[in-house]
Motif scaffolding. Structure first.
Motif, PDB file in Angstrom:
ATOM      1  N   ARG B  56     111.280  79.764 -13.003  1.00 54.92           N
ATOM      2  CA  ARG B  56     112.272  80.720 -13.475  1.00 54.92           C
ATOM      3  C   ARG B  56     113.210  80.044 -14.459  1.00 54.92           C
ATOM      4  NH1 ARG B  56     112.749  84.892  -9.425  1.00 54.92           N
ATOM      5  NH2 ARG B  56     111.315  84.415  -7.730  1.00 54.92           N
ATOM      6  N   PRO B  57     113.876  80.834 -15.267  1.00 61.22           N
ATOM      7  CA  PRO B  57     114.786  80.231 -16.238  1.00 61.22           C
ATOM      8  C   PRO B  57     115.848  79.413 -15.507  1.00 61.22           C
ATOM      9  CG  PRO B  57     114.660  82.618 -16.549  1.00 61.22           C
ATOM     10  CD  PRO B  57     113.918  82.300 -15.299  1.00 61.22           C
ATOM     11  N   GLY B  58     116.088  78.248 -16.001  1.00 61.99           N
ATOM     12  CA  GLY B  58     117.072  77.387 -15.367  1.00 61.99           C
ATOM     13  C   GLY B  58     116.461  76.375 -14.420  1.00 61.99           C
ATOM     14  N   ASP B  59     115.245  76.611 -14.015  1.00 66.65           N
ATOM     15  CA  ASP B  59     114.565  75.645 -13.149  1.00 66.65           C
ATOM     16  C   ASP B  59     114.410  74.301 -13.866  1.00 66.65           C
ATOM     17  OD1 ASP B  59     114.306  77.546 -11.241  1.00 66.65           O
ATOM     18  OD2 ASP B  59     112.108  77.677 -11.321  1.00 66.65           O
ATOM     19  N   ARG B  60     114.494  73.236 -13.120  1.00 67.12           N
ATOM     20  CA  ARG B  60     114.211  71.938 -13.696  1.00 67.12           C
ATOM     21  C   ARG B  60     112.741  71.872 -14.056  1.00 67.12           C
ATOM     22  NH1 ARG B  60     115.736  66.252 -11.928  1.00 67.12           N
ATOM     23  NH2 ARG B  60     114.396  66.141 -13.767  1.00 67.12           N
ATOM     24  N   MET B  61     112.503  71.297 -15.194  1.00 64.63           N
ATOM     25  CA  MET B  61     111.136  71.178 -15.637  1.00 64.63           C
ATOM     26  C   MET B  61     110.631  69.794 -15.266  1.00 64.63           C
ATOM     27  SD  MET B  61     109.269  69.513 -18.083  1.00 64.63           S
ATOM     28  CE  MET B  61     107.996  69.759 -19.306  1.00 64.63           C
ATOM     29  N   THR B  62     109.560  69.756 -14.513  1.00 63.15           N
ATOM     30  CA  THR B  62     108.984  68.468 -14.163  1.00 63.15           C
ATOM     31  C   THR B  62     107.544  68.370 -14.645  1.00 63.15           C
ATOM     32  OG1 THR B  62     108.296  69.361 -12.031  1.00 63.15           O
ATOM     33  CG2 THR B  62     110.406  68.225 -12.098  1.00 63.15           C
ATOM     34  N   SER B  63     106.934  69.517 -14.838  1.00 69.72           N
ATOM     35  CA  SER B  63     105.529  69.519 -15.200  1.00 69.72           C
ATOM     36  C   SER B  63     105.271  70.536 -16.293  1.00 69.72           C
ATOM     37  CB  SER B  63     104.670  69.918 -13.995  1.00 69.72           C
ATOM     38  OG  SER B  63     104.870  69.055 -12.914  1.00 69.72           O
ATOM     39  N   THR B  71      96.185  85.316 -15.538  1.00 67.25           N
ATOM     40  CA  THR B  71      97.080  85.470 -16.681  1.00 67.25           C
ATOM     41  C   THR B  71      98.518  85.232 -16.233  1.00 67.25           C
ATOM     42  OG1 THR B  71      95.680  87.357 -17.264  1.00 67.25           O
ATOM     43  CG2 THR B  71      97.587  86.936 -18.668  1.00 67.25           C
ATOM     44  N   VAL B  72      99.261  84.576 -17.080  1.00 67.12           N
ATOM     45  CA  VAL B  72     100.675  84.358 -16.822  1.00 67.12           C
ATOM     46  C   VAL B  72     101.462  84.903 -18.002  1.00 67.12           C
ATOM     47  CG1 VAL B  72     102.466  82.596 -16.512  1.00 67.12           C
ATOM     48  CG2 VAL B  72     100.220  82.289 -15.459  1.00 67.12           C
ATOM     49  N   LYS B  73     102.547  85.589 -17.713  1.00 67.14           N
ATOM     50  CA  LYS B  73     103.431  85.950 -18.810  1.00 67.14           C
ATOM     51  C   LYS B  73     104.685  85.114 -18.726  1.00 67.14           C
ATOM     52  CE  LYS B  73     106.280  89.719 -16.944  1.00 67.14           C
ATOM     53  NZ  LYS B  73     106.592  91.162 -17.011  1.00 67.14           N
ATOM     54  N   THR B  74     105.200  84.741 -19.862  1.00 72.36           N
ATOM     55  CA  THR B  74     106.478  84.037 -19.904  1.00 72.36           C
ATOM     56  C   THR B  74     107.497  84.944 -20.576  1.00 72.36           C
ATOM     57  OG1 THR B  74     105.677  82.965 -21.919  1.00 72.36           O
ATOM     58  CG2 THR B  74     105.598  81.683 -19.909  1.00 72.36           C
ATOM     59  N   TYR B  75     108.696  84.893 -20.091  1.00 74.55           N
ATOM     60  CA  TYR B  75     109.723  85.760 -20.665  1.00 74.55           C
ATOM     61  C   TYR B  75     111.107  85.169 -20.455  1.00 74.55           C
ATOM     62  CZ  TYR B  75     110.382  87.190 -15.810  1.00 74.55           C
ATOM     63  OH  TYR B  75     110.600  87.193 -14.449  1.00 74.55           O
ATOM     64  N   THR B  76     111.980  85.550 -21.330  1.00 73.90           N
ATOM     65  CA  THR B  76     113.401  85.213 -21.162  1.00 73.90           C
ATOM     66  C   THR B  76     114.173  86.478 -20.881  1.00 73.90           C
ATOM     67  OG1 THR B  76     113.568  85.421 -23.548  1.00 73.90           O
ATOM     68  CG2 THR B  76     113.608  83.216 -22.645  1.00 73.90           C
ATOM     69  N   LEU B  77     115.394  86.307 -20.520  1.00 69.61           N
ATOM     70  CA  LEU B  77     116.288  87.453 -20.384  1.00 69.61           C
ATOM     71  C   LEU B  77     117.276  87.406 -21.540  1.00 69.61           C
ATOM     72  CD1 LEU B  77     116.875  87.338 -16.534  1.00 69.61           C
ATOM     73  CD2 LEU B  77     115.280  88.745 -17.835  1.00 69.61           C
ATOM     74  N   THR B  78     117.453  88.544 -22.179  1.00 65.04           N
ATOM     75  CA  THR B  78     118.462  88.594 -23.235  1.00 65.04           C
ATOM     76  C   THR B  78     119.838  88.583 -22.588  1.00 65.04           C
ATOM     77  OG1 THR B  78     118.501  91.000 -23.255  1.00 65.04           O
ATOM     78  CG2 THR B  78     116.945  89.936 -24.708  1.00 65.04           C
ATOM     79  N   SER B 101     112.241  69.865 -24.106  1.00 71.15           N
ATOM     80  CA  SER B 101     113.433  69.493 -24.845  1.00 71.15           C
ATOM     81  C   SER B 101     114.648  69.294 -23.938  1.00 71.15           C
ATOM     82  CB  SER B 101     113.708  70.563 -25.888  1.00 71.15           C
ATOM     83  OG  SER B 101     115.024  70.537 -26.293  1.00 71.15           O
ATOM     84  N   ASP B 102     114.906  70.232 -23.087  1.00 76.57           N
ATOM     85  CA  ASP B 102     116.108  70.158 -22.255  1.00 76.57           C
ATOM     86  C   ASP B 102     115.820  69.742 -20.823  1.00 76.57           C
ATOM     87  OD1 ASP B 102     117.459  71.137 -24.439  1.00 76.57           O
ATOM     88  OD2 ASP B 102     117.250  73.220 -23.802  1.00 76.57           O
ATOM     89  N   GLY B 103     114.553  69.708 -20.468  1.00 79.31           N
ATOM     90  CA  GLY B 103     114.227  69.438 -19.072  1.00 79.31           C
ATOM     91  C   GLY B 103     114.530  70.612 -18.170  1.00 79.31           C
ATOM     92  N   ILE B 104     114.817  71.736 -18.792  1.00 76.12           N
ATOM     93  CA  ILE B 104     115.130  72.958 -18.054  1.00 76.12           C
ATOM     94  C   ILE B 104     114.273  74.073 -18.634  1.00 76.12           C
ATOM     95  CG2 ILE B 104     116.919  74.680 -17.577  1.00 76.12           C
ATOM     96  CD1 ILE B 104     117.726  72.193 -16.312  1.00 76.12           C
ATOM     97  N   HIS B 105     113.709  74.868 -17.787  1.00 75.76           N
ATOM     98  CA  HIS B 105     112.899  75.968 -18.302  1.00 75.76           C
ATOM     99  C   HIS B 105     113.782  77.056 -18.896  1.00 75.76           C
ATOM    100  CE1 HIS B 105     108.922  74.737 -17.049  1.00 75.76           C
ATOM    101  NE2 HIS B 105     109.421  74.330 -15.902  1.00 75.76           N
ATOM    102  N   PRO B 106     113.592  77.354 -20.165  1.00 76.86           N
ATOM    103  CA  PRO B 106     114.356  78.437 -20.768  1.00 76.86           C
ATOM    104  C   PRO B 106     113.743  79.798 -20.439  1.00 76.86           C
ATOM    105  CG  PRO B 106     112.971  77.430 -22.414  1.00 76.86           C
ATOM    106  CD  PRO B 106     112.723  76.683 -21.134  1.00 76.86           C
ATOM    107  N   CYS B 107     112.534  79.802 -20.025  1.00 66.00           N
ATOM    108  CA  CYS B 107     111.814  81.041 -19.744  1.00 66.00           C
ATOM    109  C   CYS B 107     111.446  81.120 -18.271  1.00 66.00           C
ATOM    110  CB  CYS B 107     110.509  81.093 -20.537  1.00 66.00           C
ATOM    111  SG  CYS B 107     110.718  81.156 -22.299  1.00 66.00           S
TER     112      CYS B 107
END
Lengths: 265, 265
Positions: B56-63, B71-78, B101-107
């Motif tokens: 989810r957005p804001g999750d730490r990205m490790t992988s 199928t996976v969809k990726t999305y952000t929230l406006t 880039s940020d180590g945080i999932h933007p999507c």
DNA sequence: CGTATGATTGACATATTTCAAGGTCTGTGG
DNA sequence: CCACAGACCTTGAAATATGTCAATCATACG
């Protein structure tokens, strides 16, 4: 001159700090030795004049480039020959990353004004990245940020009305210029209205009308190319971004999240 | 380390070949030893069920992740809380590159159907990339490709009319499925009309109408989720891509060039 | 200066959205 | 197994944002 002028290391390092490769080396613990290695592969190119091409679609890609000063636009041609601008590149920003994949530039890059450029031969950069893991990491970050920015822009094109697009565009310029130590509220548009419209997926006339509207609303003043922003928050609102809501720094799609000011002026 | 179940190398290698990391290792001269190293850091995750989130957005990205099947969809929230879909990810495709880039999932990433995923811890992938220059190169290429695709999509959103967008979308699915060995002309839409519309920056109703129109024009058949393409070239034409000759029948930015009525009823 | 280029403004056309309604499928619980 | 609810999809009519066309104006430039 074939061989670009060799600069003494001190000034080059300074150059990188203030200029472009800031992103590439500074934010991380690259030692002086390593920095020297990096700097040694970078060439300064002779400045581009307005309308000069840095590269054209189909050109073999050998280097990526960083804008030292000036502005570069990148664009593709649609199948029916229309130009589609994919980005404007301000001082300190990289271009050519989209060409790594095929080794061929899918876009053209063209100076919008007199522009100086640093050239970084990509094969040497890759070699170096193997030797300097932090550099590799930073390259991944830079490319990732580009992807993130692109996603953000898709949202703009897909979801936002014309006024929000233009507002977001101006804010993007403002912020990116601000990061490099330029004024956030007063700057020159180096691109034509046509370019702006093209980039934002709008008609020129729409852009023109929006400028007058924004001006009428007291958000900014537009005198030909010169933009003076009076109300950044207001623009944020138009752009559909909540400015104060704590999270402007958190996202910072432009990297450079450190609150510290750009070292140079 | 709670190593997930260790799979025998033979099957893993096969897995990578047919599945997802195909892109990562195969197209280049990665030796068997190196391939083993790569395979060893990859974890298979338990399959996601429809509507499960991968992150989810804001999750730490490790992988970063590769879609094995599903199928996976990726999305952000406006900023005003609306969902904006940034991509659909089919078998063999990577996701999470925007978070490096940020180590945080933007999507957010969410399964559209039962989906199995391979997980690649990014720090270990980076370590490996230092040791295997070809892998580093391949990663740069993959990210570059992503940037290129995004640029292409911007053009779609910025310049193309609704029918061209939908046609291009269908062609993209068709081609990506085809690459992985699925049928290019008959497939299921795993996403809702709403998702498609959202992704393409259109209203659901528009997408619906376009489907009927394409069907009426004999380009394809739509039965609920099942798409059967009858005329790939025709779709290319609508999408504004000239597959072979250029015959756009004059202006016709609208797909339905007949001034009379739409061929369907 | 006068010509070319870019920018602005107005009037009109239209593609797409919005609003509203009805239809179809799917899963669920009686 | 059927009936029902809810989600999803389709269709039509009306509203509107934006594009297109055309004319004028400002600026830059030779």
């Amino acid at each position: 001159m074939s061989a670009p002028k060799i600069l003494d290391l001190g000034s080059l390092k300074h150059a990188c700090k203030s200029c472009s490769l800031h992103d590439l080396c500074l934010p991380l613990g690259v030692s002086d030795d390593e920095l020297q290695l990096l700097e040694r592969i970078i060439n300064r190119k002779r400045p581009l004049q307005r309308k000069d091409h840095l590269y054209r679609p189909g050109d073999r890609m050998t280097s990526i480039y960083a804008v030292r000063s000036g502005t570069v636009k990148t664009y593709t041609l649609t199948d029916d020959g229309q130009e589609q601008i994919t980005g404007f590149h301000l001082p300190g920003e990289l271009l050519g990353l989209d060409a790594i994949s095929d080794g061929i530039h899918p876009c053209a890059a063209r100076a919008l004004e007199t522009t100086s450029i640093c050239e970084i031969p990509f094969d040497r950069l890759e070699e170096l990245s193997v030797r300097i893991p932090e550099l590799q990491h930073q390259l991944f970050r830079i490319m990732s940020r580009e992807i993130q920015t692109d996603e953000h822009f898709m949202m703009l094109l897909g979801k936002k009305a014309s006024d929000a697009r233009l507002a977001a565009f101006l804010l993007s310029l403002s912020s990116r210029l601000g990061i490099r130590g330029f004024s956030r509220t007063e700057f020159n548009l180096t691109m034509s209205r046509n370019d702006i419209a093209n980039y934002l997926g709008l008609a020129v006339e729409t852009v023109s009308r929006l400028f007058t509207r924004f001006q009428g609303a007291g958000l900014m003043q537009v005198r030909r190319k010169l933009i003076t922003i009076y109300d950044l928050d207001g623009l944020h609102t138009v752009a559909g971004i909540h400015p104060v809501g704590e999270d402007l720094r958190g996202h910072c799609n432009n990297g450079q999240c450190n609150p510290g000011k750009s070292p140079m002026d």
